[in-house]
Motif scaffolding. Structure first.
Motif, short mmCIF file in Angstrom:
data_model
loop_
_atom_site.label_atom_id
_atom_site.label_comp_id
_atom_site.label_asym_id
_atom_site.label_seq_id
_atom_site.Cartn_x
_atom_site.Cartn_y
_atom_site.Cartn_z
N ARG A 1 0.85 -1.19 0.00
CA ARG A 1 0.00 0.00 0.00
C ARG A 1 0.89 1.24 0.00
NH1 ARG A 1 -5.18 -0.41 3.85
NH2 ARG A 1 -5.14 1.75 3.13
N PRO A 2 0.40 2.33 -0.59
CA PRO A 2 1.22 3.55 -0.60
C PRO A 2 1.21 4.23 0.76
CG PRO A 2 -0.89 3.95 -1.69
CD PRO A 2 -0.85 2.49 -1.36
N GLY A 3 2.34 4.81 1.10
CA GLY A 3 2.44 5.56 2.36
C GLY A 3 3.72 6.35 2.41
N ASP A 4 3.65 7.63 2.73
CA ASP A 4 4.82 8.50 2.83
C ASP A 4 5.64 8.49 1.55
OD1 ASP A 4 4.12 9.07 5.47
OD2 ASP A 4 5.23 7.34 6.22
N GLY A 5 4.95 8.40 0.41
CA GLY A 5 5.64 8.49 -0.86
C GLY A 5 6.30 7.21 -1.32
N THR A 6 6.17 6.11 -0.56
CA THR A 6 6.78 4.84 -0.96
C THR A 6 5.75 3.72 -0.80
OG1 THR A 6 7.56 4.26 1.26
CG2 THR A 6 9.00 5.64 -0.09
N TRP A 7 6.11 2.54 -1.27
CA TRP A 7 5.29 1.36 -1.04
C TRP A 7 5.60 0.80 0.34
CZ3 TRP A 7 1.29 0.73 -3.86
CH2 TRP A 7 1.29 0.99 -5.23
N LYS A 8 4.55 0.43 1.08
CA LYS A 8 4.74 -0.19 2.39
C LYS A 8 4.01 -1.53 2.43
CE LYS A 8 5.52 3.96 5.16
NZ LYS A 8 5.14 4.71 6.39
N PRO A 9 4.65 -2.55 3.01
CA PRO A 9 4.01 -3.87 3.04
C PRO A 9 2.80 -3.90 3.97
CG PRO A 9 6.02 -3.89 4.34
CD PRO A 9 5.97 -2.56 3.65
N TRP A 10 1.74 -4.52 3.49
CA TRP A 10 0.51 -4.67 4.27
C TRP A 10 0.23 -6.13 4.59
CZ3 TRP A 10 -4.24 -6.71 2.09
CH2 TRP A 10 -5.35 -6.64 2.97
N GLY A 11 0.52 -7.02 3.65
CA GLY A 11 0.28 -8.45 3.88
C GLY A 11 1.18 -9.29 3.01
N ARG A 12 1.26 -10.56 3.35
CA ARG A 12 2.08 -11.50 2.59
C ARG A 12 1.26 -12.75 2.29
NH1 ARG A 12 7.47 -13.05 5.39
NH2 ARG A 12 6.00 -13.76 6.98
N LEU A 13 1.28 -13.17 1.04
CA LEU A 13 0.58 -14.38 0.61
C LEU A 13 1.60 -15.42 0.18
CD1 LEU A 13 -2.14 -15.78 -0.27
CD2 LEU A 13 -1.64 -14.88 -2.57
N GLU A 14 1.55 -16.59 0.81
CA GLU A 14 2.37 -17.73 0.41
C GLU A 14 1.48 -18.74 -0.30
OE1 GLU A 14 5.90 -17.86 3.76
OE2 GLU A 14 4.13 -19.12 4.06
N ALA A 15 2.02 -19.42 -1.30
CA ALA A 15 1.23 -20.40 -2.05
C ALA A 15 2.12 -21.54 -2.49
CB ALA A 15 0.55 -19.74 -3.26
N TRP A 16 1.50 -22.72 -2.63
CA TRP A 16 2.22 -23.93 -3.01
C TRP A 16 1.23 -24.92 -3.63
CZ3 TRP A 16 1.26 -22.26 1.91
CH2 TRP A 16 0.37 -23.02 2.67
N ARG A 17 1.75 -26.02 -4.13
CA ARG A 17 0.90 -27.07 -4.73
C ARG A 17 0.83 -28.24 -3.75
NH1 ARG A 17 -1.00 -27.65 -10.28
NH2 ARG A 17 -2.11 -29.64 -10.34
N GLU A 18 -0.40 -28.55 -3.30
CA GLU A 18 -0.58 -29.65 -2.36
C GLU A 18 -0.37 -30.99 -3.06
OE1 GLU A 18 -0.82 -29.53 0.72
OE2 GLU A 18 -1.94 -27.78 1.41
#
Length: 449
Positions: free
Chosen positions: A281-298
């Motif tokens: 997400r944008p904040g203070d003129g830069t991108w800031k991390p909000w969440g992380r998604l991990e994915a794989w094949r079961e």
């Protein structure tokens, strides 16, 4: 933005009391010695299963018991209208619950549970899109009819409450840089545009660059979220999608921070070495991390897309909190759901978790209170969002639903749209490496795709 009316129907506070017979039959296993469960069915919605705790017959269900949700049904206005139309020409709408003793599941193809009784709770959903309604709260007899003293007692709470949502629809597949429309009834209004691109994997700082300028050279915090190191073998890397508002300003992004790599000796991304996305997400003129998604094949019979989504408070990877973890069918697709007030995930696309499975203490699946005393659960409660994606090889135009209570500005909505795009793209990123991807996903900088 105008929201759409939705209704959230919940079943919770389950408990079972069974009187002990003076001369119990040897073939009968008393529920106090064996687990109990129930199957909950609403019309044509997917069947949901929940564990039912046993309490001694002389005890009362505590009045101040915190709500513990066993099953949730999410109903749109179209769903409610369809159910109302059916009830005119057939039996009135009811929630059907079958209570069993024994363990849930089957052994050698035979159901292991023993039916104790059935419960019907009549429902009238008229007006529930604007006001809450409790259909039942208390004990009800199951088993032997007309003999309350000898029959089992089943406790439940069934209620419906308004749950207005913003609905967004991608006008094309995320890798084709589509527009995103807001949907309300028959009205479609463009609200976002998406730009899919390949990030130069040598640019380690792109994820935190100033919004309108070239990469910055000092973003040391970024290394804790993923790895862009070159890896031998098959991999998919460098995918990025940016969400813009109608003025062209970037308002959210999803960036692949850990490549999706085939595990040694196979052509699939394994759970032990998942790929990951950072939702920004944008904040203070830069991108800031909000969440992380991990994915794989079961592996195994499910052969689905496994995923885990974490919220990142204060840009700290070590403090990340799991909000969703489940599996989607690789063949049929399904709904990615964040629902912090439901064991079921609301759409029965979540994998069936064993009753003795444990979750992190901060996980919404760990206990009845769902960690509400911890940040961010003081801010994120109940249904948060869902994203419907298609399976492999199908044209997927994700449909995103976001609860009104979790959207305060355009950037809030855009972050969920970016997350939905990352989920959809993960379906392609986790395809077997023996299968070729469409040309839009073929990175010109990669030798192996």
């Amino acid at each position: 933005m105008d929201p759409c009316p939705f209704v959230r129907l919940t079943v919770g506070n389950l408990a079972l009391k069974v009187p002990v017979a003076s001369k119990p039959a040897r073939s009968v296993v008393h529920p106090s010695w064996s687990p109990c469960f129930c199957k909950i069915k609403l019309n044509n919605f997917p069947l949901q299963t929940a564990v039912v705790p046993y309490i001694p017959s002389e005890n009362h269900f505590p009045d101040n018991q915190p709500p513990s949700i066993a099953a949730t049904f999410h109903l749109s206005k179209a769903d409610i209208d369809k159910l109302a139309a059916k009830s005119i020409f057939s039996a009135k709408l009811s929630l059907k619950i079958a209570v069993y003793t024994g363990r849930s599941g089957a052994t050698c193809g035979v159901n292991s549970g023993r039916l104790l009784g059935r419960v019907l709770v009549p429902l009238d959903l008229t007006g529930t899109d604007s006001r809450a309604c409790v259909f039942h709260n208390g004990w009800i007899s199951v088993g032997k009819e007309g003999n309350k003293n000898s029959s089992a007692q089943f406790h439940l709470n069934v209620k419906a409450e308004p749950d207005r949502r913003f609905v967004f629809q991608f006008d094309g597949e995320p890798e084709c840089s589509p527009q995103v429309f807001q949907i309300r009834g028959n009205i479609r209004q463009p609200v976002f545009t998406c730009k899919f691109s390949f990030r130069n994997t040598g640019d380690r700082n792109q994820r935190s660059r100033p919004l309108q300028s070239e990469p910055s050279s000092s973003r040391s915090w970024l290394s804790s979220f993923g790895s862009e190191r070159e890896r031998p073998g098959k991999e998919r890397k460098g995918w990025s999608i940016t969400v813009h508002d109608l003025s062209g300003s970037p308002v959210a992004a999803a960036s692949m921070v850990t490549p999706f790599v085939a595990s040694p000796g196979s052509d699939r991304v394994s759970r032990s070495n998942p790929g990951s996305w950072l939702i920004l997400r944008p904040g203070d003129g830069t991108w800031k991390p909000w969440g992380r998604l991990e994915a794989w094949r079961e592996r195994g019979s499910s052969d689905g897309l496994g995923y885990r989504f974490e919220l990142i408070p204060d840009m700290s990877a070590s403090a990340a909190i799991v909000l969703a973890e489940s599996t989607l069918s690789s063949r049929k697709g399904g709904k990615f759901v964040i629902d912090l007030g439901s064991n079921s995930g609301g759409a029965s696309n979540w994998r069936n978790t064993p009753v003795n499975a444990t979750s992190p203490a901060c996980s919404p699946r760990s206990s009845g209170d769902y960690g509400y005393g911890l940040w961010p659960f003081c801010l994120y409660r109940g249904f948060v969002m869902s994203a419907r994606v298609e399976g492999e090889g199908k044209c997927s135009k994700p449909c995103v639903e976001v609860s009104v209570q979790h959207v305060n500005c355009t950037e809030d909505a855009a972050a969920y749209v970016a997350l939905a795009a990352a989920v959809d793209l993960s379906m392609d990123a986790c395809r077997l490496f023996s299968q070729r991807l469409r040309k839009e996903l073929s990175n010109p900088h990669d030798i192996l795709v």
